[in-house]
Every structure is written in structure tokens, then in C-alpha cells.
Design a protein around this motif. Structure first.
Motif, mmCIF file in Angstrom:
data_model
loop_
_atom_site.group_PDB
_atom_site.id
_atom_site.type_symbol
_atom_site.label_atom_id
_atom_site.label_comp_id
_atom_site.label_asym_id
_atom_site.label_seq_id
_atom_site.Cartn_x
_atom_site.Cartn_y
_atom_site.Cartn_z
ATOM 1 N N LEU A 203 -4.373 9.776 7.874
ATOM 2 C CA LEU A 203 -3.764 9.606 6.555
ATOM 3 C C LEU A 203 -4.494 8.588 5.679
ATOM 4 O O LEU A 203 -4.166 8.421 4.509
ATOM 5 C CB LEU A 203 -2.296 9.207 6.691
ATOM 6 N N LEU B 136 -5.532 9.345 2.218
ATOM 7 C CA LEU B 136 -4.490 9.615 1.228
ATOM 8 C C LEU B 136 -3.955 8.323 0.603
ATOM 9 O O LEU B 136 -3.098 8.362 -0.272
ATOM 10 C CB LEU B 136 -3.338 10.386 1.863
ATOM 11 N N ILE B 137 -4.431 7.204 1.085
ATOM 12 C CA ILE B 137 -3.960 5.941 0.509
ATOM 13 C C ILE B 137 -4.428 5.837 -0.941
ATOM 14 O O ILE B 137 -5.585 6.137 -1.255
ATOM 15 C CB ILE B 137 -4.468 4.733 1.341
ATOM 16 N N GLN B 138 -3.499 5.478 -1.793
ATOM 17 C CA GLN B 138 -3.811 5.379 -3.212
ATOM 18 C C GLN B 138 -4.389 4.003 -3.494
ATOM 19 O O GLN B 138 -3.693 3.009 -3.395
ATOM 20 C CB GLN B 138 -2.534 5.631 -4.037
ATOM 21 N N PRO C 37 2.773 4.165 3.845
ATOM 22 C CA PRO C 37 1.959 4.898 4.819
ATOM 23 C C PRO C 37 2.751 5.171 6.095
ATOM 24 O O PRO C 37 3.550 4.348 6.530
ATOM 25 C CB PRO C 37 0.800 3.953 5.093
ATOM 26 N N THR D 208 0.831 -1.213 0.000
ATOM 27 C CA THR D 208 0.000 0.000 0.000
ATOM 28 C C THR D 208 0.866 1.264 0.000
ATOM 29 O O THR D 208 1.857 1.348 0.710
ATOM 30 C CB THR D 208 -0.872 0.012 1.266
ATOM 31 N N LYS D 209 0.465 2.224 -0.797
ATOM 32 C CA LYS D 209 1.171 3.512 -0.816
ATOM 33 C C LYS D 209 0.172 4.635 -0.554
ATOM 34 O O LYS D 209 -0.988 4.550 -0.968
ATOM 35 C CB LYS D 209 1.811 3.758 -2.195
ATOM 36 N N ILE D 210 0.666 5.665 0.108
ATOM 37 C CA ILE D 210 -0.165 6.861 0.126
ATOM 38 C C ILE D 210 0.403 7.818 -0.900
ATOM 39 O O ILE D 210 1.593 7.790 -1.200
ATOM 40 C CB ILE D 210 -0.252 7.537 1.515
#
Ligand code: TPP
Ligand code: SF4
Ligand code: MG
Lengths: 596, 174, 296
Positions: free
Chosen positions: C290, C293-295, A384, A205-207
Motif C-alpha cells: 500500500l 497509495l500514500i498521499q 494507512p 499520513t493518509k493513503i
């Protein structure tokens, strides 16, 4: 396969090239890639030249990258306006609009021969397949997905999602345009294989966010419940984010009539016991300085964010520069101290913002968070943030016993005295800009003024011993040193890695705490250092000069500085670093040849 | 400026009247204390000591009245309050001046006593309760005594020019 | 004192709001009376001092919060209003007062007035108008009459004064009044009414400077000139008539309420509370801030 791909694209505003870049970095993030995207615009509100730079990486990245791997020019005049911001080199694949009529051997880029130059009929493909040449940004995306094998599935999904509102016909047209790009790539393979390697940590997972939103979100996390400010590029997104979100947490945003009122309201809210913040950029910062003095003498916690842009005055509102450091440290009347912190990436903006609040609360002081346009407005895909790692500090409030006979500015060992707030029975006191005694009553005594100055400075002393506010990496014994801060630090970290691969051994110090200057930390770092660079984007080399003011800087340390707008590239720093090795006794550049 | 608010003189009880009288003295005493402090802060010692003297006088009168009230009514609750009176016997704020002479200070005090006297004179016709009437008449006459006291002090002063701030330093800007 | 009178059956006395700090104003300064009237008004209002935040700018007049037992904030020149608004928004349950001089309010801080007005934020702003800069020693102020000779206008000023009443009325303020240090009971009543008004209340107070002010502005002269609006039969609901009367600023000394909006718009602080209530119903966990904001 590539671990890193730096794509620079330019066109005119109507071409939607920035929107394409956004779609690309978002899709890459969804698929688990790391990435950074920066944008750059001409001065028109709409329809001027616009460009973006997208860096996609299989591992964490700290800066938008150096020379482009891929350059996309939807038209040449616009592309060329970005000059050094979109540097083309010997390894760059240049893709441009065939309709321009320019032949591949006559592209208007001088001094370098790109690896490959491809003219693509973007407009024509878009018109044919998508029904309008406006869809050429979507053709570009298809092409990039095809050639570089990034996020193809997600890209097409996201394009469809983005256009869903416009109706199924538009979505279908976009899909056709995208597929046309993919097909074109398949039919015209590049000479070299430039497919991206999968992300190192899989589909983790990426923000995806920018520094301004990160700062605002971190403020909420840190307990900020009031924001007062006035719009100014490139900081406005902080206020915009909070004006959407803060209410849910019981907070409020005031768009004030000017910067003075904005920070004033924040000072008021802090006096009322609420953690508060303001955010601005250069010109607004100048207006806020008087209130920062007030917060300093009234010992009220306050976070002031300055997202630096090119200055002075209106300067270059959409470009980064690091020339407000002197202002941050010294725009005080009187001996009013204020800690100055600077994040270096979007990701660490979270921690630095929380830190700014914590320091403000702990020491009852204004804190300046010096971000810059690049960090503030670039989009970063990162892992994250583990919020559980961060503690949230609250100001020291008086105990019931202390409220029996309350002394607001009581002298204590630490210099910090418990602070009451309206509504607290027994805590009544006068906060004031005028010098006061321990009770808070105005005084004209020089002796008392001296003691209060002692108090206001003493309480900040523990900060300079906070090693966690400094990042050190590289070979600890190296005689060659780099020091850098803010967004430029990310460039230097990469430069250090490149230099290491080329056999140049060096070490790097990144201060997150810029003021008060942690003399000890620098002295320790400088042990054994013979040469090096302080790297920053300011004409005067402000960090270099700040260090010279407080620290015994070895003679071989030079300032590597220039005005902002175009950030440094890692190669720039590596080049200077190599030159600096000449300063090392008994060594020349020749003895330290690249080993890559 | 002498003012009252919400006092119904026609139906004033003796207890209320006594309480009012005490409040009037308290107000005056406080004002003289303030004036004393103002004079001390502004290097006007003669006026300061005169205002301090006046404060002590007002306290003495106040104490006498308080004692009478206690004797007659014990600690029965009070139904009049400070907000009902304004500047009855207290000198007006604009009577004070930095570097005022003792003579000016005394003149200010005299004006206040005259003012207080006028207050009781004006209130008397409306009062119906004979005991209250008697009390107010007594207070009115006392004001005459106070005036005499101040006049006596005035007479002790050598006739002098009021020099004001002629020899003082310029005010200081901040 | 052993023979003290029994306490009235009321919560507060003016002295409850008087601090130990002694005013350092020049003896005879109008500000003493303003302070006295304020004590009265606060006693009548009946909120305990610790629930009151009293903010000022810089000037002689701006020293006033320190002389009260409220939480005081003597801030910087011209910026009392923004700070006061921050306090009110941060904690709407507080009674917020704001005070300062004519220079503080209508010169350096003039820009803030309009915005406090249009927010109709619930605070009371008292300008102690002496037509002069007191603290800095008698310079021209924005309310000084044309032609006034001061140390910075030694040949006479070349400008007309700001009309504070018309200025604030012009921005659409819902409560505009004027009082004078020559009528302390009247002033106390006006301040009380201003505080009770639900929204931004502006009170201009003629409070003469004995040290730098002109003779004809002093208390005695004011007392001879002042006329209450009530005695003129003015109806404070009549905004236009209020403006007409306000035009006489500098010529006539009218006291009382010029305008009191019978249907003021909701206050900014109230709207903030409502929005917080509405949006805060979901009460998210800040540690998850946050997540959005997770994609995905
Ligand atoms: C930014 C700034 N500029 C100037 C000053 C100096 N200054 C202090 S008070 C004042 C004016 C005082 O006049 P006013 O506001 O009318 O208050 P008064 O003293 O008459 O009550 C000035 C110019 C200051 N403190 N700060
Ligand atoms: S200078 Fe004027 S305004 Fe200031 S305290 Fe003295 S009389 Fe009052
Ligand atoms: Mg003034």
C-alpha cells in the motif's frame, strides 16, 4: 469551524471539474484530512456532463455525505442532470458561473432556499488571469481554498505538479488562475464562516485510493499471483492495477477473450497451486457462474470479485446498486455453496479481500467478494492499513506421508482435505466437474453424491460463527434496529450517529459475511428488537428477503430499499428510522423529538 | 493395424527377438484384458469370458517365452521396447462392440492371430541370424496353432444369428 | 512377477501413463486408440506423469484425462483451453495437454481457439473429431457434414461443417496436424511432435463414434481412405499449400503435419516468465503493497 465539508460540483466534461475534485481531495489528504470523492458521468465517453462530490473531514468518514454544503455549477443544465446525486438544501452555499446570466434569486433549483447563492465569473477570471477560460477549474480550486481554508498550500503545489509536463508557461498561468480564485474569495467573503477545522490527528499520513485498487493491492498482499479477466465497468481497475504490479511479485495477468475464459484461467491457475482471482460486474458475473460451480465441486480456491452496477444487463454501468446479492448467493446449479463477502468502504476492502483469499484457501472454495460501483471507484483518504494485522492463509497441502497414498477428497472431520498440485510427486489426481469419490474418480452413486455435498457444506460451517465478520454498534438494548451492507452500511453508520444525537436510540448490524447466512448472529441481534429497517439499494430488498428466508425476522423489521444509481443519504435513513419509532409500542415520533 | 517402429530385422539378435516376442504377447494380453473389461462394463458377458480366456492364453505364451529368455540370457539388459511394436497380436480396438456375440468375439480373436501370423511371415525373409530365423518360424507356426485353438472354440458354438443390440436398451445420454 | 523382463534403459513405458480408471467408452470407440497413442507419445516424451497437466472439457472424448496418470482436470463443456492456459501461465514448467470433442472445441468452445492460437501458448490441443455429439446421444455437431440426419436434424442439417484445420490455420496457428484412430502409430508420432513443438499445437484426430457415427466414418473405412501428407510430398513449412490441402477436410482424409512454422513467435508462457524476471528484480515486500497509495 467545520469538521465536515461536502462539495458537489458539476460541469461538462471539458470543464475539468472532476479533475479539480481529484486535486482537491488529494491535497486534503496530503494535509492529513480524511475524505471521500465520488464521480458521476453522463454516457458519453468524452465531453458529456460530469460531476463529483468531495467530502473532506477532520475525522474518519464512511460515506460521501448527505446534502451538499457547497454546490458548484459551472453550468446549470449539466448540474441539474445529476438531480438527487447532488442534493441542495437549506444550508447549502450555491456557487455558479455568472456568465449563465441567471440571477441569484432565479436559480433553477426548486423547493429549497439555499443558505447563500453566489454568482462567480469563473470563465472571465480564468481568461483574464490564466489566459484561457479552460483554467476555470483552477479558479474554482482557488476559490474553495480561499473560502473554506482547505489545503491551500498543497493545492497550489499540486496544480503546478500536475501541469509541470505542459511547460512553465502553463504552470504560471494556472498559478495566476488559482490565485485569482483565492483573491476573489478574500474580496467576497461568505456570510457565514465556513472554514475547515484542522484534521483531528494532525498531519497524519493518509493513503488515497479507490476500492478497486485497494482490492487489487490486497490481493497481492494475500498472495494472489494470477488474475484472469475481461474488462467491464466498474471493475476494470482491478485488472489494470494488477497488470502493472503483479509481475513484480512473480505473478501474471491474462486479459482473456471473455469472462468465461478469464475465470477459467483463474480456475486453472488455482488447480496449478497458485492463488488466483477474477473480477467483473453483472453481465460478466452471469457468464462466470458455471465456472464457480466447477471450482465448488473440484474444491479449488478462487476469488471472484463482483463490483456491482445497476442491472439487469448493461443496466447502469457507472452507477452503484446492490442487486446482485441473490445472484451471488444462489446462481449455483446444484447445491454448490459459496461464501459471499462484502466490504463497506475502500478502507475495509483491504481486509475483506484478504479475508476472501483466506477463506478460499482455508476451505478450498470459490468466494464471491461483492463490492459495488461506489466503493470500487470512489477515492477515499484514510489512515494507512496496518498490514501486519492480517494473516495470510495457505491451502492445506498433503504431507509426504499423505502423498504416499494420496486421496484428494478424503473425508475428514472438518470436510477439508489436503490438496495437491501438478508437479507434486504422488499427488496425481483427476479434478473434475463430475461427482467423484474420495479418490477423485467419477461416480454415479447417490450415496457418494450426498456425502460429497455434506463435505462441501460442512467445511463452511465455521464461517457462520465468525463474529469478526459482523460489525455491531449502537445501544445493545435498543428496540430499534438497522441492518445494512456494502456501501450503504457506511450511510447507515452515519445515520445511526445522527439519530443518536437526535435522541433516537438504535443499533446497527453490518454483515461482511452475507452467505452462508449466520442465523445465530441475527437471532442474537434481534433479541429485544421491535422495529427497524434493512437498508439497501435494490428494488426487491434482496438482503431483507434473504434474511426472511433463513432467520426469524421480527415483524417490525421493514425493508428500506429502492433501485440504485443515487446512493442513500444519511438523512434518508434517519427519516425512515424516525418513522419506524412509530412502530415501537407506546412511543410516537412526537415523544422522541430532536434534541440537537 | 500391425506396425513396427525402428526394428532392424536383419540384425536382430536372438535375445532381442525373444524379448520382442514377449512384448508381442504382453501387448495382446493387455488388450484382451481391456476388452474383457469393456465387455463386462457393457453387459456382454459371453464375449467377456472369451476375451478373458484369450488373455490367459496370451499370458501362458508370454510366460513360456519369458522363461526361455531368462534361461538363455539371464537379466542381461533389454534393448527392444514396447514402443517398437503396435497391435501385432492384439486385436484392433474397433473389433470390439457392445453386445457382440461370442461368435463375433472369436472372429475378432481369429483375425488377430491371422494378423500375427502375417507379421512373422513378413518378417522372416529379412532375418539373417539362423537362430532368430528358427525362433520366428516357430512363432509363426504357433500362430497357426492359436488359430486352430480359436477355430475349435468357434466350432463349439451353435450356429447363431448375431443379434447385436437388437434387444438392448437405448444408449444413455450424459 | 518374478520372471519379469529387465527394464529397458529408458525412463518411461506407455503403461506408466495408464491409470487404474477403466474407460467407459463404448467398445469400438475411436477414442480408445487415441488414448493408446497418447500413452505412447508420452512415454517417448519422457516427462513424469506428475509434471503433466491434462485438461479437457465435457464429452465422451473429454473423459480422457482420467484414464491417464497425469494430473487431470475434466472441466466444463467448451472451456478446456482457458483453464489449460491458466495452468500453463501459473506454472510454465508443466507439460500441458488439452483434449476434447468436436462440439467442445468448435461449437461451444470455438471462441477460445483463436485466442490460444494468437498467444502461441505452449500446449497441445487434441480434438477428437467424430462429427457428432457422442455423450448427449448423437446430435448434430459443428463438424457434421451438410445434410446429415441426426436426432436434432431429422430432415437433414442445413449447414456446412466447420473445417477445423482451416479454422486453426486461418488464425495463424504454428502447428496444425491431423491424425486418425485408424493409424495409431502415426497418431502417436504426430502427438509426440505436437508436444515437442514450442508453442500451441493443434491436432485434429478422426476418432469415430461407433454408436452414433455413420458407417463410412468408421475405422475400416478410414483406413481405406487415409493418405499421409508425407506421401503426397507436402512440405510442412508451406503454409499456403497446407491451407490448400486443408480445404479437403471432409472429402479427403489426410494425415500428418499440415503446417509447422519454422520460426514461431515466442510463446506466451515464455514471455510471462521473462516479464516476471524483468519486473520482479526489485522483489518488493507484499506487506508494503500500500505504500504507493500514500498521499504525499
Ligand atoms: C453448458 C453445457 N451445455 C451443454 C452440455 C451438454 N453436453 C455435454 S457434452 C456435449 C457435446 C458432446 O459432443 P463433443 O464435444 O463432440 O464430444 P463427444 O462426446 O462427441 O466426444 C454437450 C452438448 C453441457 N455439459 N454443458
Ligand atoms: S457414444 Fe460414441 S463417442 Fe461416445 S463413447 Fe460411445 S462411441 Fe465413443
Ligand atoms: Mg463429438
Amino acid at each position: 469551524m467545520l469538521d465536515n465539508l461536502v462539495i458537489g460540483m458539476a460541469g461538462s466534461g471539458g470543464d475539468g471539474i472532476v479533475s479539480a475534485g481529484e486535486t482537491l481531495v488529494a491535497a486534503a489528504a496530503t494535509e492529513g484530512y480524511y475524505g471521500i470523492m465520488t464521480k458521476s458521468f453522463g454516457s458519453q465517453i468524452r465531453g458529456g456532463e460530469s460531476s463529483c462530490r468531495v467530502r473532506i473531514s477532520s475525522g474518519p468518514v464512511l460515506n460521501p455525505g448527505g446534502t451538499l454544503d457547497v454546490a458548484v455549477a459551472l453550468n446549470w443544465p449539466d448540474f441539474l442532470k445529476f438531480g438527487a446525486e447532488l442534493p441542495v438544501g437549506g444550508n447549502t452555499v450555491v456557487i455558479y458561473e455568472a456568465k449563465s446570466g441567471v440571477t441569484a434569486d432565479k436559480i433553477p433549483i426548486v423547493g429549497v432556499t439555499p443558505a447563500e447563492v453566489v454568482a462567480v465569473p469563473f470563465g472571465e477570471l480564468a481568461k483574464k488571469m490564466g489566459g484561457t477560460d479552460k483554467a476555470k477549474n483552477t479558479v474554482v480550486l482557488g476559490l474553495l481554498a480561499g473560502w473554506f481554508d482547505v489545503a491551500r498550500e498543497t493545492l497550489i503545489k499540486n496544480v503546478a505538479k500536475k501541469l509541470a509536463k505542459k511547460g512553465p508557461e502553463v504552470v504560471a498561468a494556472a498559478e495566476r488562475a488559482f490565485n485569482a480564485g483565492v483573491a476573489y474569495a478574500a474580496e467576497h467573503p461568505l456570510k457565514s464562516d465556513m472554514r475547515m477545522a484542522p484534521p483531528k490527528d494532525g498531519r497524519g499520513t493518509k493513503i488515497l485510493t479507490d476500492g478497486n485498487d485497494m482490492c487489487a493491492a490486497a490481493a497481492i498482499f494475500a498472495g494472489c499471483r494470477f488474475f484472469g479477466g475481461y474488462p467491464i465497468t466498474p471493475s476494470t481497475e482491478v485488472m489494470q492495477y494488477l497488470s502493472r504490479e503483479i509481475w513484480k511479485y512473480g505473478g501474471a495477468v491474462l486479459q482473456a477473450e471473455d469472462e468465461i475464459a478469464g475465470v477459467g484461467a483463474a480456475v486453472g491457475a488455482s488447480f496449478a497451486g497458485v492463488k488466483s482471482m477474477t473480477a467483473t460486474s453483472g453481465p460478466g458475473m452471469s457468464l462466470k457462474t458455471e465456472m464457480i460451480g466447477l471450482a465448488s465441486i473440484a474444491e479449488l480456491p478462487l476469488v471472484v470479485v463482483n463490483v456491482q452496477r445497476g442491472g439487469p444487463s448493461t443496466g447502469m454501468p457507472t452507477k452503484p446498486e446492490q442487486a446482485d446479492l441473490f445472484q451471488a448467493c444462489f446462481s449455483a446449479h446444484g447445491d454448490g455453496p459459496r461464501p459471499v463477502l462484502a466490504p463497506t468502504t475502500v478502507a475495509d476492502t483491504f481486509g475483506m479481500t484478504v479475508e476472501a483469499f483466506n477463506i478460499a484457501e482455508e476451505y478450498q472454495t470459490p468466494v464471491i467478494l461483492l463490492s459495488d460501483q461506489e466503493i470500487g471507484q470512489r477515492k477515499e483518504a484514510c489512515t494507512p492499513v496496518d498490514t501486519a494485522k492480517y494473516k495470510v492463509v495457505e491451502r492445506l497441502r498433503p504431507t509426504p506421508a499423505e502423498l504416499e497414498d494420496y486421496t484428494r477428497f478424503r473425508f475428514t472431520d472438518t470436510g477439508v482435505s489436503p490438496v495437491s498440485q501438478p508437479g507434486m510427486l504422488g499427488g496425481n489426481y483427476l479434478a473434475a466437474g463430475i461427482e467423484h469419490n474420495e479418490k477423485g474418480d467419477p461416480t454415479a452413486s447417490g450415496a457418494m453424491h450426498g456425502k460429497m455435498n455434506d463435505k462441501r457444506h460442512k467445511k463452511l460451517v465455521p464461517l457462520v460463527h465468525r463474529r469478526d465478520l459482523f460489525h455491531v454498534e449502537g445501544d445493545p438494548a435498543a428496540p430499534l434496529a438497522l441492518i445494512s451492507w456494502g456501501s450503504t452500511a457506511g450511510v447507515c453508520r452515519e445515520a445511526l450517529a445522527i439519530a443518536r444525537r437526535r435522541g433516537i436510540s438504535a443499533k446497527l448490524l453490518v454483515p461482511y459475511l452475507l452467505f452462508p447466512v449466520a442465523e445465530e448472529v441475527y437471532h442474537e441481534f434481534f433479541i429485544g428488537v421491535k422495529a427497524g429497517l434493512v437498508v439497501e439499494l435494490s428494488h426487491q430488498g434482496q438482503l431483507y428477503r434473504l434474511l426472511r428466508m433463513y432467520v426469524d425476522v421480527p415483524r417490525g423489521i421493514r425493508s428500506m430499499c429502492r433501485s440504485g444509481a443515487a446512493p442513500y443519504l444519511p438523512e434518508d435513513v434517519v427519516r425512515e428510522l424516525r418513522a419506524a419509532t412509530l412502530g415501537l409500542q407506546g412511543e410516537t415520533a412526537e415523544t422522541r423529538q430532536p434534541q440537537e | 493395424m500391425t506396425t513396427t517402429r525402428g526394428i532392424d530385422f536383419a540384425h536382430l539378435s536372438l535375445k532381442d527377438a525373444l524379448d520382442l516376442a514377449v512384448l508381442v504377447e504382453e501387448e495382446a494380453q493387455e488388450r484382451y484384458d481391456e476388452f474383457t473389461h469393456q465387455m463386462k462394463t457393457h453387459d456382454t458377458p459371453e464375449a467377456a469370458s472369451f476375451f478373458a480366456f484369450m488373455s490367459r492364453n496370451e499370458k501362458k505364451h508370454g510366460d513360456e517365452l519369458r522363461a526361455r529368455r531368462l534361461e538363455l540370457f539371464g537379466d542381461a539388459p533389454r534393448s527392444v521396447e514396447r514402443a517398437m511394436i503396435f497391435d501385432i497380436e492384439a486385436p484392433d480396438y474397433d473389433q470390439a462392440r457392445a453386445f457382440m456375440s461370442a461368435r463375433q468375439a472369436l472372429t475378432a480373436a481369429l483375425a488377430s492371430e491371422t494378423k500375427a501370423h502375417a507379421f512373422f511371415v513378413a518378417a522372416l525373409p529379412a532375418i539373417q541370424d539362423p537362430k532368430v530365423k528358427a525362433l520366428f518360424a516357430e512363432l509363426r507356426d504357433e500362430e497357426i496353432e492359436h488359430q486352430k485353438l480359436v477355430q475349435a472354440e468357434l466350432a463349439k458354438l451353435p450356429p447363431s444369428e448375431d443379434l447385436g443390440d437388437a434387444f438392448a436398451d437405448e444408449p444413455v445420454a450424459h | 512377477m518374478s520372471n519379469a523382463l529387465p527394464v529397458v534403459d529408458k525412463k518411461f513405458e506407455p503403461k506408466d501413463f495408464k491409470s487404474d480408471l477403466k474407460p467407459i467408452w463404448c467398445p469400438g470407440c475411436g477414442d480408445f486408440g487415441v488414448l493408446q497413442s497418447l500413452y505412447r507419445a508420452l512415454a517417448a516424451i519422457g516427462r513424469p506423469a506428475h509434471e503433466i497437466a491434462f485438461v479437457s472439457g465435457i464429452g465422451c472424448s473429454s473423459r480422457i484425462p482420467g484414464y491417464t496418470t497425469a494430473y487431470g482436470f475434466n472441466t466444463v463443456h467448451g472451456r478446456a483451453l482457458p483453464i489449460a492456459q491458466g495452468i500453463k501461465i501459473a506454472n510454465p514448467s508443466l507439460l500441458v495437454l488439452c483434449a476434447g470433442g468436436d462440439g467442445d472445441g468448435f461449437s461451444i468452445g470455438g471462441g477460445h481457439v483463436a485466442h490460444a492460437v494468437r498467444r502461441n501458448i505452449d500446449l497441445t490441443y487434441i480434438v477428437m473429431d467424430n462429427q457428432i455429439y457422442g455423450l448427449t446421444k448423437g446430435q448434430l455437431s459443428p463438424t457434421s457434414p451438410r445434410g446429415l440426419k441426426t436426432v436434432t436434424s431429422s430432415l437433414g442439417s442445413l449447414e456446412d461443417p466447420v473445417n477445423p484445420l482451416l479454422y486453426v490455420l486461418g488464425y495463424g496457428a504454428s502447428f496444425v496436424a491431423q491424425g486418425t484412430a485408424a493409424d495409431l502409430p502415426g497418431l502417436a508420432a504426430i502427438i509426440e511432435e505436437g508436444i515437442r513443438f514450442p508453442g500451441f499445437a493443434f491436432i485434429n484426430v478422426q476418432s469415430p463414434c461407433v454408436t452414433y457415427g455413420e458407417d463410412e466414418w468408421q475405422i475400416k473405412e478410414q483406413r481405406a481412405r487415409m493418405k499421409s501428407l508425407e506421401s503426397l510430398g507436402h512440405d510442412p513449412k508451406d503454409q499456403l499449400h497446407a491451407m490448400d490441402l486443408a480445404r479437403a477436410y471432409g472429402k479427403e482424409l489426410y494425415t500428418g503435419v499440415f503446417y509447422r512454422n519454422p520460426a514461431p513467435s515466442p510463446t506466451y508462457d515464455q514471455l510471462v516468465l521473462e516479464r516476471q524476471k524483468e519486473k520482479g528484480a526489485s522483489a518488493p515486500d507484499p506487506a508494503r503493497v500500500l505504500d504507493s497509495l500514500i498521499q504525499r
